[in-house]
Design a protein around this motif. Structure first.
Motif, PDB file in Angstrom:
ATOM      1  N   UNK A  85       9.564   6.624  19.991  1.00 51.48           N
ATOM      2  CA  UNK A  85      10.870   6.935  19.423  1.00 51.48           C
ATOM      3  C   UNK A  85      11.920   5.889  19.769  1.00 51.48           C
ATOM      4  N   UNK A  86      11.502   4.757  20.297  1.00 48.21           N
ATOM      5  CA  UNK A  86      12.423   3.697  20.717  1.00 48.21           C
ATOM      6  C   UNK A  86      12.061   2.391  20.017  1.00 48.21           C
ATOM      7  N   UNK A  87      13.069   1.599  19.753  1.00 49.14           N
ATOM      8  CA  UNK A  87      12.860   0.267  19.207  1.00 49.14           C
ATOM      9  C   UNK A  87      12.939  -0.723  20.368  1.00 49.14           C
ATOM     10  N   UNK A  88      11.843  -1.403  20.624  1.00 42.44           N
ATOM     11  CA  UNK A  88      11.801  -2.350  21.738  1.00 42.44           C
ATOM     12  C   UNK A  88      11.497  -3.722  21.148  1.00 42.44           C
ATOM     13  N   UNK A  89      12.575  -4.462  20.850  1.00 43.80           N
ATOM     14  CA  UNK A  89      12.411  -5.757  20.204  1.00 43.80           C
ATOM     15  C   UNK A  89      13.046  -6.858  21.044  1.00 43.80           C
ATOM     16  N   UNK A  90      12.757  -6.867  22.328  1.00 44.90           N
ATOM     17  CA  UNK A  90      13.292  -7.907  23.190  1.00 44.90           C
ATOM     18  C   UNK A  90      12.309  -8.153  24.318  1.00 44.90           C
ATOM     19  N   UNK A  91      12.526  -9.230  25.030  1.00 47.21           N
ATOM     20  CA  UNK A  91      11.622  -9.592  26.115  1.00 47.21           C
ATOM     21  C   UNK A  91      12.344  -9.722  27.433  1.00 47.21           C
ATOM     22  N   UNK A  92      11.935 -10.690  28.218  1.00 47.70           N
ATOM     23  CA  UNK A  92      12.450 -10.829  29.577  1.00 47.70           C
ATOM     24  C   UNK A  92      13.789 -11.555  29.666  1.00 47.70           C
ATOM     25  N   UNK A 152      13.005   1.820  39.655  1.00 47.50           N
ATOM     26  CA  UNK A 152      12.119   2.364  38.620  1.00 47.50           C
ATOM     27  C   UNK A 152      10.715   1.785  38.783  1.00 47.50           C
ATOM     28  N   UNK A 153       9.735   2.636  39.060  1.00 45.24           N
ATOM     29  CA  UNK A 153       8.374   2.144  39.298  1.00 45.24           C
ATOM     30  C   UNK A 153       7.768   1.466  38.074  1.00 45.24           C
ATOM     31  N   UNK A 154       8.181   1.865  36.892  1.00 50.40           N
ATOM     32  CA  UNK A 154       7.615   1.260  35.690  1.00 50.40           C
ATOM     33  C   UNK A 154       8.108  -0.167  35.459  1.00 50.40           C
ATOM     34  N   UNK A 155       9.129  -0.602  36.200  1.00 48.60           N
ATOM     35  CA  UNK A 155       9.602  -1.989  36.068  1.00 48.60           C
ATOM     36  C   UNK A 155       8.515  -2.979  36.444  1.00 48.60           C
ATOM     37  N   UNK A 156       7.643  -2.590  37.355  1.00 45.01           N
ATOM     38  CA  UNK A 156       6.543  -3.459  37.778  1.00 45.01           C
ATOM     39  C   UNK A 156       5.560  -3.683  36.635  1.00 45.01           C
ATOM     40  N   UNK A 157       5.405  -2.697  35.801  1.00 47.49           N
ATOM     41  CA  UNK A 157       4.427  -2.763  34.722  1.00 47.49           C
ATOM     42  C   UNK A 157       5.028  -3.261  33.405  1.00 47.49           C
ATOM     43  N   UNK A 158       6.267  -2.849  33.107  1.00 49.98           N
ATOM     44  CA  UNK A 158       6.867  -3.199  31.823  1.00 49.98           C
ATOM     45  C   UNK A 158       8.381  -3.314  31.934  1.00 49.98           C
ATOM     46  N   UNK A 159       8.865  -4.544  31.942  1.00 51.39           N
ATOM     47  CA  UNK A 159      10.307  -4.783  32.017  1.00 51.39           C
ATOM     48  C   UNK A 159      11.019  -4.193  30.805  1.00 51.39           C
ATOM     49  N   UNK A 160      10.560  -4.544  29.611  1.00 58.29           N
ATOM     50  CA  UNK A 160      11.268  -4.112  28.395  1.00 58.29           C
ATOM     51  C   UNK A 160      11.215  -2.595  28.215  1.00 58.29           C
ATOM     52  N   UNK A 161      10.085  -1.983  28.522  1.00 59.02           N
ATOM     53  CA  UNK A 161       9.992  -0.526  28.420  1.00 59.02           C
ATOM     54  C   UNK A 161      10.904   0.166  29.413  1.00 59.02           C
ATOM     55  N   UNK A 162      10.945  -0.324  30.643  1.00 60.95           N
ATOM     56  CA  UNK A 162      11.804   0.270  31.674  1.00 60.95           C
ATOM     57  C   UNK A 162      13.273   0.112  31.328  1.00 60.95           C
ATOM     58  N   UNK A 163      13.639  -1.072  30.850  1.00 62.00           N
ATOM     59  CA  UNK A 163      15.034  -1.304  30.476  1.00 62.00           C
ATOM     60  C   UNK A 163      15.445  -0.390  29.328  1.00 62.00           C
ATOM     61  N   UNK A 164      14.569  -0.205  28.367  1.00 64.87           N
ATOM     62  CA  UNK A 164      14.855   0.700  27.250  1.00 64.87           C
ATOM     63  C   UNK A 164      15.009   2.133  27.738  1.00 64.87           C
ATOM     64  N   UNK A 165      14.193   2.529  28.684  1.00 68.57           N
ATOM     65  CA  UNK A 165      14.254   3.888  29.233  1.00 68.57           C
ATOM     66  C   UNK A 165      15.552   4.125  30.008  1.00 68.57           C
ATOM     67  N   UNK A 166      16.019   3.117  30.734  1.00 69.28           N
ATOM     68  CA  UNK A 166      17.161   3.290  31.630  1.00 69.28           C
ATOM     69  C   UNK A 166      18.512   3.048  30.980  1.00 69.28           C
TER      70      UNK A 166
END
Length: 146
Positions: free
Chosen positions: A3-10, A25-39
């Motif tokens: 349900x999110x648009x994630x069109x960016x990188x690092x 955020x523990x997910x920052x270790x695995x996915x920067x863009x996903x974590x940033x979108x979540x937060x």
């Protein structure tokens, strides 16, 4: 499914408060863009033209790209699971009268996707994030020399 648009990188400009949230955020270790979108709810995007690669072909295989995509989706694993269950329920209700091997393919693919997302989510590790600087042998090698 996220349900999110994630069109960016690092390459991002972040406020101090967002950086503080990202470090917790523990997910920052695995996915920067996903974590940033979540937060962050509000993000400002700067349009840019993606140019050609400077040197050589990409080193990421198709499997690596798939794993990378699942890592981004894994940040939203609860949302993905809920939407998958709703999709499966509606789909099963619609095909209940005409179940065949071909109509089961989407069901199997959704289940496999959820397994892959949840398996990838085990990469989320706050301890690895907190201890990542210990993996750097010499910080002097990271500084640009002018």
């Amino acid at each position: 499914f996220t349900g999110k648009s994630i069109k960016f990188g690092n390459y991002s400009c972040l406020t101090k408060s967002v950086v503080d949230k990202m470090t917790k955020e523990s997910s920052s270790w695995s996915s920067f863009s996903g974590s940033l979108t979540k937060l962050t709810k509000e993000r400002i995007s700067v349009p840019s033209i993606r140019g050609p690669r400077y040197f050589g072909p990409t080193k990421m295989s198709f499997f690596s790209l798939l794993k990378h995509s699942f890592a981004i989706i894994a940040v939203f694993k609860t949302t993905v699971l809920i939407r998958s269950i709703i999709f499966l329920a509606v789909y099963f209700f619609l095909i209940f009268q005409n179940i065949s091997p071909i109509t089961l393919i989407p069901l199997i693919l959704i289940i496999l996707m959820n397994i892959a997302v949840f398996a990838t989510s085990f990469r989320e590790n706050i301890n690895e994030l907190n201890n990542c600087l210990e993996n750097i042998k010499n910080i002097e090698n990271l500084k640009p020399s002018f």
